[in-house]
Scaffold this active site. Structure first.
Site, PDB file in Angstrom:
ATOM      1  N   ARG A  80      59.321  53.177  24.353  1.00 42.05           N
ATOM      2  CA  ARG A  80      59.657  52.053  25.241  1.00 42.05           C
ATOM      3  C   ARG A  80      58.365  51.380  25.698  1.00 42.05           C
ATOM      4  O   ARG A  80      57.274  51.915  25.525  1.00 42.05           O
ATOM      5  CB  ARG A  80      60.443  52.543  26.470  1.00 42.05           C
ATOM      6  N   GLY A  81      58.521  50.222  26.328  1.00 36.50           N
ATOM      7  CA  GLY A  81      57.377  49.597  26.969  1.00 36.50           C
ATOM      8  C   GLY A  81      57.042  50.347  28.247  1.00 36.50           C
ATOM      9  O   GLY A  81      57.789  51.214  28.693  1.00 36.50           O
ATOM     10  N   GLY A  82      55.909  50.017  28.850  1.00 31.48           N
ATOM     11  CA  GLY A  82      55.556  50.637  30.121  1.00 31.48           C
ATOM     12  C   GLY A  82      54.623  51.818  29.960  1.00 31.48           C
ATOM     13  O   GLY A  82      54.306  52.254  28.855  1.00 31.48           O
ATOM     14  N   TYR A  86      58.205  59.465  35.700  1.00 32.23           N
ATOM     15  CA  TYR A  86      58.781  60.801  35.907  1.00 32.23           C
ATOM     16  C   TYR A  86      60.297  60.686  36.010  1.00 32.23           C
ATOM     17  O   TYR A  86      60.816  59.729  36.595  1.00 32.23           O
ATOM     18  CB  TYR A  86      58.228  61.391  37.219  1.00 32.23           C
ATOM     19  N   HIS A  87      61.007  61.646  35.417  1.00 38.06           N
ATOM     20  CA  HIS A  87      62.447  61.789  35.626  1.00 38.06           C
ATOM     21  C   HIS A  87      62.724  63.200  36.113  1.00 38.06           C
ATOM     22  O   HIS A  87      62.052  64.150  35.679  1.00 38.06           O
ATOM     23  CB  HIS A  87      63.223  61.572  34.323  1.00 38.06           C
ATOM     24  N   ALA A 152      61.928  52.499  38.622  1.00 40.51           N
ATOM     25  CA  ALA A 152      61.058  52.153  37.488  1.00 40.51           C
ATOM     26  C   ALA A 152      61.902  51.598  36.343  1.00 40.51           C
ATOM     27  O   ALA A 152      63.071  51.955  36.195  1.00 40.51           O
ATOM     28  CB  ALA A 152      60.288  53.381  37.026  1.00 40.51           C
ATOM     29  N   GLY A 154      61.788  50.575  32.009  1.00 41.61           N
ATOM     30  CA  GLY A 154      61.116  50.626  30.721  1.00 41.61           C
ATOM     31  C   GLY A 154      62.157  50.422  29.633  1.00 41.61           C
ATOM     32  O   GLY A 154      63.094  51.209  29.514  1.00 41.61           O
ATOM     33  N   LEU A 166      66.420  52.149  33.204  1.00 39.99           N
ATOM     34  CA  LEU A 166      65.852  52.258  34.548  1.00 39.99           C
ATOM     35  C   LEU A 166      65.983  53.667  35.107  1.00 39.99           C
ATOM     36  O   LEU A 166      66.848  54.436  34.688  1.00 39.99           O
ATOM     37  CB  LEU A 166      66.516  51.240  35.488  1.00 39.99           C
ATOM     38  N   CYS A 183      53.278  54.581  36.294  1.00 44.34           N
ATOM     39  CA  CYS A 183      53.198  53.268  35.637  1.00 44.34           C
ATOM     40  C   CYS A 183      51.813  52.662  35.754  1.00 44.34           C
ATOM     41  O   CYS A 183      51.641  51.443  35.740  1.00 44.34           O
ATOM     42  CB  CYS A 183      54.255  52.327  36.203  1.00 44.34           C
TER      43      CYS A 183
END
Length: 220
Positions: A80-82, A86-87, A152, A154, A166, A183
């Site tokens: 992905r972009g970005g 953290y998840h 966030a 991405g 998101l 980020c």
């Protein structure tokens, strides 16, 4: 084509990534071949994990492999972009796999739509959230030294089909953000609904509000 909301609940990041990729590829294939397809909006949580996007810098991860293991987390380099994010449990992750052309959206408008959905959910809890210039995601107190990110973003997009999405901090353990420069922003903080409201927020309730906001915005 119809749009279906799917709840994976708590799912390992690697499994979610694989399933997302399969559905993403299948939607692109169906679109190119004029076959029927389904738009999907996936909601889930992940065990502790860090993901580094294409433009991410390794030095924004402040822990080595041993230290990651010690806090029960893993690291993935993804498409992905970005930068790095953290998840973890208590964070609501949303992965729309949709054909943007069906909704007359470009990529920029789509990211704007996701941000707007989160801004609306925050407003429903009495929190004034907004966008920050030159930074994706959703923020609080943007024009002050207390600027902090609550969600966030991405996204990956190919043939106007999307994946990733998101990550909305609901009841997230914010200590896990201290191990990265989220980020790439070294001078900005992170927050959650729980932090702002001073109490835990039912994740099921936030899921319901977020999916309604996204569906409503997609329908224009």
């Amino acid at each position: 084509m119809k749009t279906t909301v799917i709840d994976w609940n708590l799912i390992p990041y690697s499994e979610a990534w694989q399933r997302q990729t399969e559905w993403f590829d299948a939607l692109i294939s169906a679109k190119q071949n004029g076959e029927p397809y389904e738009n999907r909006i996936i909601l889930c949580e992940h065990p502790h994990v860090y993901t580094l996007g294409r433009s991410g810098k390794n030095q924004h991860m402040l822990l080595n492999d041993e230290q990651l293991k010690a806090i029960g987390a893993t690291l993935y380099h993804i498409d992905r972009g970005g930068d790095i994010t953290y998840h973890g449990p208590g964070q609501l992750v949303c992965y729309p796999i949709i054909n943007l052309e069906e909704f007359n959206l470009g990529l920029k408008e789509y990211v704007h739509l996701l941000e707007e959905a989160v801004i609306r959910v925050c407003a429903s809890y009495g929190i004034a959230a907004e966008r920050m210039e030159k930074a994706t995601g959703v923020w609080l107190d943007v024009h002050t030294p207390r600027a902090r990110k609550i969600c966030a973003m991405g996204v990956r997009c190919s043939h106007y089909v999307t994946m990733h999405g998101l990550a909305f901090n609901v009841n997230t353990d914010l200590r896990y953000f201290s191990y990265i420069h989220p980020c790439g922003f070294i001078d900005k903080g992170v927050t959650s609904l729980q932090q702002e409201l001073g109490e835990e927020t039912p994740l099921a309730e936030v899921k319901e509000r977020l999916q309604q906001a996204i569906l409503s915005l997609l329908q224009g």
